[in-house]
Write a protein that holds these residues in place. Sequence first.
Motif, short mmCIF file in Angstrom:
data_model
loop_
_atom_site.label_atom_id
_atom_site.label_comp_id
_atom_site.label_asym_id
_atom_site.label_seq_id
_atom_site.Cartn_x
_atom_site.Cartn_y
_atom_site.Cartn_z
N THR A 1 42.07 46.26 39.63
CA THR A 1 42.56 46.56 38.29
C THR A 1 43.96 47.13 38.28
OG1 THR A 1 41.47 48.73 38.29
CG2 THR A 1 40.26 46.89 37.31
N SER B 1 37.52 47.60 40.06
CA SER B 1 36.41 47.65 39.11
C SER B 1 35.22 46.95 39.76
CB SER B 1 36.79 46.95 37.81
OG SER B 1 35.70 46.95 36.92
N ASP C 1 31.09 45.96 39.57
CA ASP C 1 29.96 45.77 38.67
C ASP C 1 28.68 46.26 39.37
OD1 ASP C 1 28.36 44.94 36.55
OD2 ASP C 1 28.17 42.89 37.33
N ALA D 1 35.08 52.06 37.88
CA ALA D 1 36.32 51.97 38.63
C ALA D 1 36.26 52.93 39.80
CB ALA D 1 37.51 52.30 37.73
N SER E 1 30.31 48.40 34.65
CA SER E 1 31.50 48.37 35.48
C SER E 1 32.01 49.78 35.70
CB SER E 1 32.59 47.53 34.80
OG SER E 1 33.71 47.43 35.62
N GLY F 1 34.60 43.23 43.82
CA GLY F 1 35.11 43.77 42.58
C GLY F 1 36.39 43.09 42.16
#
Length: 104
Positions: free
Chosen positions: A70, A81, A83, A90, A88, A67
């Motif tokens: 963030t 974050s 995918d 968090a 996406s 990831g």
Amino acid sequence: SNRLPILTTPFVFSIVGAGKQIVPVEPAQIEDIRRLISSGLPIYHSPFLKAGQHVVIEGGPLRGQRGLLTRIKNTWRVVVSVDLIRQSVAVEVDREDIRVVNEG
């Protein structure tokens, strides 16, 4: 140019630098380290983290998931974050459960 005698000195782990270029450490930073050591507080190694770094989660149910870091929520928690199925999401994880990866 002769690093071996330095690196074989007890309690020396590495030489500070960028690649093969040795970089001096500012005296104020050395003093900060001395204050930390003399404080008597527990000291833990923690990788330097900043938002935007690619990470892999190494602990918990999302182990192995890659990831993007963030934000750093506090001393011990980070938000990554991830995918999943082209969406996406968090997720908040323990700082110790992630490892920065080199993308590219």
